[in-house]
Design a protein around this motif. Sequence first.
Motif, PDB file in Angstrom:
ATOM      1  N   SER A 105       0.785  -1.239  -0.121  1.00  0.00           N
ATOM      2  CA  SER A 105       0.057   0.118  -0.029  1.00  0.00           C
ATOM      3  C   SER A 105       0.823   1.102  -0.073  1.00  0.00           C
ATOM      4  O   SER A 105       1.828   1.470   0.712  1.00  0.00           O
ATOM      5  CB  SER A 105      -1.023  -0.225   1.126  1.00  0.00           C
ATOM      6  OG  SER A 105      -1.780   1.151   1.173  1.00  0.00           O
ATOM      7  N   VAL A 106       0.503   2.205  -0.639  1.00  0.00           N
ATOM      8  CA  VAL A 106       1.063   3.633  -0.874  1.00  0.00           C
ATOM      9  C   VAL A 106       0.130   4.628  -0.785  1.00  0.00           C
ATOM     10  O   VAL A 106      -0.980   4.372  -0.922  1.00  0.00           O
ATOM     11  CB  VAL A 106       2.169   3.718  -2.148  1.00  0.00           C
ATOM     12  CG1 VAL A 106       3.102   2.570  -2.293  1.00  0.00           C
ATOM     13  CG2 VAL A 106       1.127   3.471  -3.554  1.00  0.00           C
ATOM     14  N   ASP A 107       0.842   5.988  -0.663  1.00  0.00           N
ATOM     15  CA  ASP A 107      -0.211   7.286  -0.293  1.00  0.00           C
ATOM     16  C   ASP A 107       0.194   8.069  -1.430  1.00  0.00           C
ATOM     17  O   ASP A 107       1.481   8.738  -1.041  1.00  0.00           O
ATOM     18  CB  ASP A 107      -0.162   7.562   1.065  1.00  0.00           C
ATOM     19  CG  ASP A 107      -1.349   8.663   1.145  1.00  0.00           C
ATOM     20  OD1 ASP A 107      -1.620   9.410   0.184  1.00  0.00           O
ATOM     21  OD2 ASP A 107      -1.754   8.702   2.578  1.00  0.00           O
ATOM     22  N   LEU A 108      -0.357   8.396  -2.238  1.00  0.00           N
ATOM     23  CA  LEU A 108      -0.227   9.517  -3.467  1.00  0.00           C
ATOM     24  C   LEU A 108       0.097  10.657  -2.665  1.00  0.00           C
ATOM     25  O   LEU A 108       1.123  11.722  -3.236  1.00  0.00           O
ATOM     26  CB  LEU A 108      -1.090   9.357  -4.210  1.00  0.00           C
ATOM     27  CG  LEU A 108      -1.030  10.482  -5.513  1.00  0.00           C
ATOM     28  CD1 LEU A 108       0.268  10.181  -6.325  1.00  0.00           C
ATOM     29  CD2 LEU A 108      -2.177  10.560  -6.525  1.00  0.00           C
ATOM     30  N   LYS A 109      -0.468  10.974  -1.457  1.00  0.00           N
ATOM     31  CA  LYS A 109      -0.251  12.347  -0.796  1.00  0.00           C
ATOM     32  C   LYS A 109       1.108  12.497  -0.356  1.00  0.00           C
ATOM     33  O   LYS A 109       1.651  13.868  -0.300  1.00  0.00           O
ATOM     34  CB  LYS A 109      -0.969  12.533   0.479  1.00  0.00           C
ATOM     35  CG  LYS A 109      -2.560  12.835   0.168  1.00  0.00           C
ATOM     36  CD  LYS A 109      -3.400  12.757   1.726  1.00  0.00           C
ATOM     37  CE  LYS A 109      -4.752  12.907   0.912  1.00  0.00           C
ATOM     38  NZ  LYS A 109      -5.784  12.590   2.335  1.00  0.00           N
ATOM     39  N   ASP A 110       2.070  11.580  -0.209  1.00  0.00           N
ATOM     40  CA  ASP A 110       3.547  11.680   0.012  1.00  0.00           C
ATOM     41  C   ASP A 110       4.069  12.403  -1.321  1.00  0.00           C
ATOM     42  O   ASP A 110       5.282  13.165  -1.205  1.00  0.00           O
ATOM     43  CB  ASP A 110       4.187  10.229   0.126  1.00  0.00           C
ATOM     44  CG  ASP A 110       3.762   9.820   1.610  1.00  0.00           C
ATOM     45  OD1 ASP A 110       3.503  10.416   2.376  1.00  0.00           O
ATOM     46  OD2 ASP A 110       3.870   8.357   1.781  1.00  0.00           O
TER      47      ASP A 110
END
Length: 315
Positions: free
Chosen positions: A6-11
């Motif tokens: 899982s990754v977070d585009l906000k980063d």
Amino acid sequence: MDRIPSVDLKDFLSGDPNRKQKFINEIGKAYEDIGFVALKGHFLDDELVDGLYSEVKNFFDLPVEKKREYEIEGIGGQRGYISFGKESAKGKKEGDLKEFWHFGQYVEDDEKRRKEYPENVKVKELPKFNEIGKKAYRKLEETAKYVLRALALHVGLEETYFDDYIHNGNSILRPIHYPPILEEPENAVRAAAHGDINLITLLMGAQGRGLQVRNHKDQWIDAIAEPDELMINVGDMLSRHTNNKLKSTIHRVVNPPRELWGTSRYSIPFFMHPVSEMKLDVLDSCIDKNNPKQFNNITAGEFLDERLKELGLKK
């Protein structure tokens, strides 16, 4: 690997160089290892998602004869309705247990490009169907742009390398309905094992069991997203372009347990395609003595044409 990272585009969008690089490293590693990630921080909001699913269900609930009025001959299934069992996986004669719809690109700034694509099909019985489909298309396209920017940096390209190729690209939003299973399927599943054609795919509707991904130990693992996540995978075009550094992974949608045969499943993938003239030639940055060039030169349009014929959607 036995689970989808899982990754977070906000980063990536944070403005913090360390968080941005963290995202690039995480998504790059995931796509080199298994070709799939679950992505938080995308541009779809709950109201849009709920509205889209409501309209999609309304469409698939229409009588079959009414839906078939929107099945357009002669365009390889690129727009409108595609009826149950019509598409099959490459190399498989049985049709998948699904029906679906295609929304295509909305070209508003290039008359020549607009004429290249079939027009989107309007559903007169459902005035909100096309409007909400266009909104979702745009938000998914925007999300995909930033994912591709991160991947460009990961493979040593300029951040905006893909931008001009995907602007007015031949992308498709595909609401899918897997109807209840009424009798024992003979060698057929909801979606047989396949790789996607395009650059990347953004999938809504991976929250329940059904979608499975084949890892590099040849094991099938469940790909289940959280309610606020999209499942995003590498397609064959991007795999070719990066000399298989970024992996296009075989996946499938299996039939549910017998006690759930009476239920429908809905999922909505967005297939991010470039413009047809984009060259998919292997990038120099992805060739070395341990990984020589694996693929012939071809354009995105030529590759898509080949695959549509293999899938039975184009003669």
